[in-house]
Scaffold this motif. Structure first.
Motif, PDB file in Angstrom:
ATOM      1  N   GLY A 106      -3.338 -52.306  29.099  1.00  6.94           N
ATOM      2  CA  GLY A 106      -4.470 -53.204  29.297  1.00  6.94           C
ATOM      3  C   GLY A 106      -4.029 -54.537  29.868  1.00  6.94           C
ATOM      4  N   GLY A 107      -4.761 -55.583  29.526  1.00  3.83           N
ATOM      5  CA  GLY A 107      -4.462 -56.913  30.042  1.00  3.83           C
ATOM      6  C   GLY A 107      -4.556 -57.950  28.949  1.00  3.83           C
ATOM      7  N   TYR A 108      -3.915 -59.111  29.174  1.00  6.00           N
ATOM      8  CA  TYR A 108      -3.907 -60.166  28.160  1.00  6.00           C
ATOM      9  C   TYR A 108      -4.006 -61.538  28.824  1.00  6.00           C
ATOM     10  CZ  TYR A 108      -3.075 -62.135  23.570  1.00  6.00           C
ATOM     11  OH  TYR A 108      -3.236 -62.796  22.384  1.00  6.00           O
ATOM     12  N   ALA A 120      -0.367 -55.365  30.681  1.00  2.00           N
ATOM     13  CA  ALA A 120       0.578 -55.018  29.622  1.00  2.00           C
ATOM     14  C   ALA A 120       0.572 -53.523  29.353  1.00  2.00           C
ATOM     15  CB  ALA A 120       0.226 -55.775  28.339  1.00  2.00           C
ATOM     16  N   ARG A 121       1.726 -53.010  28.979  1.00  2.00           N
ATOM     17  CA  ARG A 121       1.863 -51.653  28.454  1.00  2.00           C
ATOM     18  C   ARG A 121       2.618 -51.743  27.139  1.00  2.00           C
ATOM     19  NH1 ARG A 121       3.374 -50.356  33.792  1.00  2.00           N
ATOM     20  NH2 ARG A 121       5.544 -49.965  33.167  1.00  2.00           N
ATOM     21  N   THR A 122       2.164 -50.982  26.156  1.00  2.00           N
ATOM     22  CA  THR A 122       2.786 -51.033  24.842  1.00  2.00           C
ATOM     23  C   THR A 122       3.200 -49.639  24.395  1.00  2.00           C
ATOM     24  OG1 THR A 122       0.731 -50.733  23.590  1.00  2.00           O
ATOM     25  CG2 THR A 122       1.311 -52.990  24.214  1.00  2.00           C
ATOM     26  N   SER A 123       4.201 -49.602  23.540  1.00  2.00           N
ATOM     27  CA  SER A 123       4.663 -48.347  22.960  1.00  2.00           C
ATOM     28  C   SER A 123       5.106 -48.620  21.530  1.00  2.00           C
ATOM     29  CB  SER A 123       5.831 -47.773  23.768  1.00  2.00           C
ATOM     30  OG  SER A 123       6.403 -46.657  23.124  1.00  2.00           O
ATOM     31  N   LEU A 134      -6.799 -53.621  25.099  1.00  2.00           N
ATOM     32  CA  LEU A 134      -5.889 -52.499  25.253  1.00  2.00           C
ATOM     33  C   LEU A 134      -6.631 -51.187  25.010  1.00  2.00           C
ATOM     34  CD1 LEU A 134      -2.752 -53.694  23.219  1.00  2.00           C
ATOM     35  CD2 LEU A 134      -3.003 -53.703  25.709  1.00  2.00           C
ATOM     36  N   THR A 135      -6.227 -50.167  25.734  1.00  2.00           N
ATOM     37  CA  THR A 135      -6.666 -48.808  25.447  1.00  2.00           C
ATOM     38  C   THR A 135      -5.484 -48.100  24.819  1.00  2.00           C
ATOM     39  OG1 THR A 135      -8.203 -48.791  27.322  1.00  2.00           O
ATOM     40  CG2 THR A 135      -7.549 -46.661  26.415  1.00  2.00           C
ATOM     41  N   VAL A 136      -5.662 -47.664  23.569  1.00  2.00           N
ATOM     42  CA  VAL A 136      -4.572 -47.092  22.791  1.00  2.00           C
ATOM     43  C   VAL A 136      -4.781 -45.592  22.636  1.00  2.00           C
ATOM     44  CG1 VAL A 136      -3.410 -47.096  20.551  1.00  2.00           C
ATOM     45  CG2 VAL A 136      -4.176 -49.251  21.562  1.00  2.00           C
ATOM     46  N   GLN A 137      -3.755 -44.837  23.007  1.00  2.00           N
ATOM     47  CA  GLN A 137      -3.830 -43.380  22.953  1.00  2.00           C
ATOM     48  C   GLN A 137      -2.981 -42.851  21.801  1.00  2.00           C
ATOM     49  OE1 GLN A 137      -5.673 -41.047  25.112  1.00  2.00           O
ATOM     50  NE2 GLN A 137      -5.182 -40.015  23.176  1.00  2.00           N
ATOM     51  N   ILE A 147      -8.628 -45.230  21.669  1.00  2.00           N
ATOM     52  CA  ILE A 147      -9.217 -46.327  20.913  1.00  2.00           C
ATOM     53  C   ILE A 147      -9.167 -47.583  21.772  1.00  2.00           C
ATOM     54  CG2 ILE A 147      -8.967 -47.808  18.879  1.00  2.00           C
ATOM     55  CD1 ILE A 147      -7.831 -45.435  17.392  1.00  2.00           C
ATOM     56  N   THR A 148     -10.286 -48.266  21.905  1.00  2.00           N
ATOM     57  CA  THR A 148     -10.333 -49.539  22.609  1.00  2.00           C
ATOM     58  C   THR A 148     -10.085 -50.650  21.608  1.00  2.00           C
ATOM     59  OG1 THR A 148     -11.915 -48.708  24.239  1.00  2.00           O
ATOM     60  CG2 THR A 148     -11.725 -51.099  24.017  1.00  2.00           C
ATOM     61  N   GLU A 149      -9.128 -51.521  21.894  1.00  2.00           N
ATOM     62  CA  GLU A 149      -8.814 -52.623  21.001  1.00  2.00           C
ATOM     63  C   GLU A 149      -8.978 -53.951  21.728  1.00  2.00           C
ATOM     64  OE1 GLU A 149      -5.567 -50.264  18.207  1.00  2.00           O
ATOM     65  OE2 GLU A 149      -4.983 -52.120  19.215  1.00  2.00           O
TER      66      GLU A 149
END
Length: 278
Positions: free
Chosen positions: A81-83, A62-65, A92-95, A109-111
């Motif tokens: 990240g992955g789900y 997954a990629r999020t924005s 997820l790794t959030v930048q 941030i690692t979530e």
């Protein structure tokens, strides 16, 4: 996230999260569904089944924005990240974005996403670097649709269970995959009643905490009915400045079936102290 970044994001930050106070975007009526044979029949029914189709697929990358805009300021928080949709676990790794002066970026941030909970590492705000912060998503006014700077991919899919109107707009491509494009409106109250046990409380909280429970969306489904891209739009009023903050959350899913290894932190690794606030 420093004080300047908080102001750019709309001044809505919780002790254990990144952004709060989001209300579902306005738009669309509660009229009958648009049925279109080219899109597989009843568009509402097709979209509502999307979450179940992801469970059948098992997992994906997954990629999020998450884009936030108020006045003339716009910031974007990205994640990757992955789900695992069967276990409802994700990583997820959030930048975070750079500050207005262009200073060096915050450490990613690692979530960890789990039924009813969000875990964050490298949270900052006085939290030791080796500790996790745990948030009960059922207590968040936005149901963790944007609090962590990323929407839980399965929660995004379960919002679609509340679809009240949908229109099939035709075929297109997303990342090289042939997809069918649907546009509509979902109701969070309806979604909460049909959601899994892990997301029911969070979506119910969002339905009550947002200014409106209706969420406009665009979703792109592949030939197997799996979500390849979903974009959901929200807005909330910044309590301090009384200005409107617009939020657009986009989730891209790909590489279905890829292994996803998520291990939740042990109790001893979860921070129990006070989160510093500026």
């Amino acid at each position: 996230m420093d004080e300047q970044q908080r102001r750019r994001a709309g001044g809505a930050v919780v002790a254990a999260g990144l952004v709060v106070g989001v209300c579902a975007g306005c738009g669309g009526g509660d009229g009958a569904a648009t049925a279109d044979a080219r899109g597989g029949g009843d568009a509402v029914a097709v979209v509502r089944r999307a979450a179940d189709t992801l469970v059948a697929a098992g997992s994906s990358q997954a990629r999020t924005s998450t884009e936030m805009a108020t006045g003339g300021t716009r910031v974007t928080i990205r994640g990757a990240g992955g789900y695992d949709f069967r276990r409802q676990l994700g990583r997820l790794t959030v930048q975070l974005p750079q500050d207005p002066a262009g200073a060096s970026e915050h450490r990613p941030i690692t979530e960890l996403l789990a039924p009813g909970a969000l875990f964050m590492k490298n949270r900052g705000a006085g939290v030791p670097a080796d500790k996790w912060v745990r948030v009960d998503t059922g207590t968040l006014s936005d149901g963790n649709l944007v609090t962590g700077g990323a929407t839980d991919p399965y929660a995004a899919a379960e919002v679609l269970r509340g679809t009240t109107t949908a229109t099939y707009l035709g075929k297109t491509e997303v990342a090289g995959a042939s997809v069918r494009h649907y546009r509509g409106v979902a109701d969070l109250s309806v979604a909460a009643r049909s959601a899994s046990a892990g997301n029911e409380a969070a979506l119910r909280s969002a339905a009550k905490g947002f200014a409106t429970a209706r969420v406009p969306f665009d979703v792109y489904l592949d030939d197997q009915g799996r979500i390849r891209k979903v974009r959901q739009r929200f807005s909330f009023v910044n309590g301090q400045r009384r200005s409107t903050v617009a939020v657009a959350s986009t989730t891209l899913l790909y590489d279905f079936g890829a292994p996803v290894d998520v291990r939740l932190p042990a109790s001893k690794d979860i921070y129990a102290g006070k989160i510093a606030e500026k």
